[in-house]
Design a protein around this motif. Structure first.
Motif, PDB file in Angstrom:
ATOM      1  N   GLY A  25       0.819  -1.222   0.000  1.00 26.60           N
ATOM      2  CA  GLY A  25       0.000   0.000   0.000  1.00 26.60           C
ATOM      3  C   GLY A  25       0.843   1.258   0.000  1.00 26.60           C
ATOM      4  N   THR A  26       1.883   1.264   0.808  1.00 20.88           N
ATOM      5  CA  THR A  26       2.767   2.430   0.899  1.00 20.88           C
ATOM      6  C   THR A  26       3.501   2.662  -0.419  1.00 20.88           C
ATOM      7  N   LEU A  27       4.025   1.588  -0.995  1.00 22.68           N
ATOM      8  CA  LEU A  27       4.739   1.722  -2.270  1.00 22.68           C
ATOM      9  C   LEU A  27       3.793   2.194  -3.383  1.00 22.68           C
ATOM     10  N   ALA A  28       2.589   1.654  -3.409  1.00 22.90           N
ATOM     11  CA  ALA A  28       1.624   2.057  -4.430  1.00 22.90           C
ATOM     12  C   ALA A  28       1.280   3.539  -4.298  1.00 22.90           C
ATOM     13  N   ASN A  45       9.598  -1.182  -9.587  1.00 21.94           N
ATOM     14  CA  ASN A  45      10.334  -2.443  -9.439  1.00 21.94           C
ATOM     15  C   ASN A  45      10.193  -2.993  -8.013  1.00 21.94           C
ATOM     16  N   GLN A  46      10.283  -2.107  -7.049  1.00 24.35           N
ATOM     17  CA  GLN A  46      10.148  -2.526  -5.649  1.00 24.35           C
ATOM     18  C   GLN A  46       8.736  -3.037  -5.378  1.00 24.35           C
ATOM     19  N   LEU A  47       7.726  -2.367  -5.927  1.00 19.60           N
ATOM     20  CA  LEU A  47       6.342  -2.794  -5.750  1.00 19.60           C
ATOM     21  C   LEU A  47       6.117  -4.170  -6.375  1.00 19.60           C
ATOM     22  N   THR A  48       6.640  -4.374  -7.556  1.00 18.11           N
ATOM     23  CA  THR A  48       6.510  -5.673  -8.219  1.00 18.11           C
ATOM     24  C   THR A  48       7.167  -6.771  -7.390  1.00 18.11           C
TER      25      THR A  48
END
Length: 89
Positions: A25-28, A45-48
């Protein structure tokens, strides 16, 4: 530490799942609020990677019966209430 005070594998896995959801949620949110292309790429990339890790952990929790993702909501609620009752006794 008493034997009853130790965290089980289930406790650890469910805590990791909860933490993973928060990270996703935070990354999005951060991804939707940035305009820098390099930062957007890094966050994407980190979210994926985080989503893929969450998926693998979810599969483990479901396969071990620690997380009933496919049960109907009433069954899930009854199961959770049963676990809460056993903890408070």
């Amino acid at each position: 530490m008493a034997e009853n005070d130790k965290l089980s594998e289930k406790d650890i896995a469910l805590d990791l799942l909860s933490s993973s959801k928060a990270s996703i949620g935070t990354l999005a949110k951060a991804l939707t609020e940035t305009t820098n292309p390099e930062l957007r790429k890094t966050l994407k990339n980190q979210l994926t990677a985080c989503i893929n890790s969450h998926h693998r952990l979810s599969d483990i929790a479901v396969s071990k019966g620690w997380y009933n993702a496919y049960g109907n909501p009433q069954q899930q609620l009854q199961s959770e209430l049963g676990e809460i009752s056993s903890v408070t006794q």
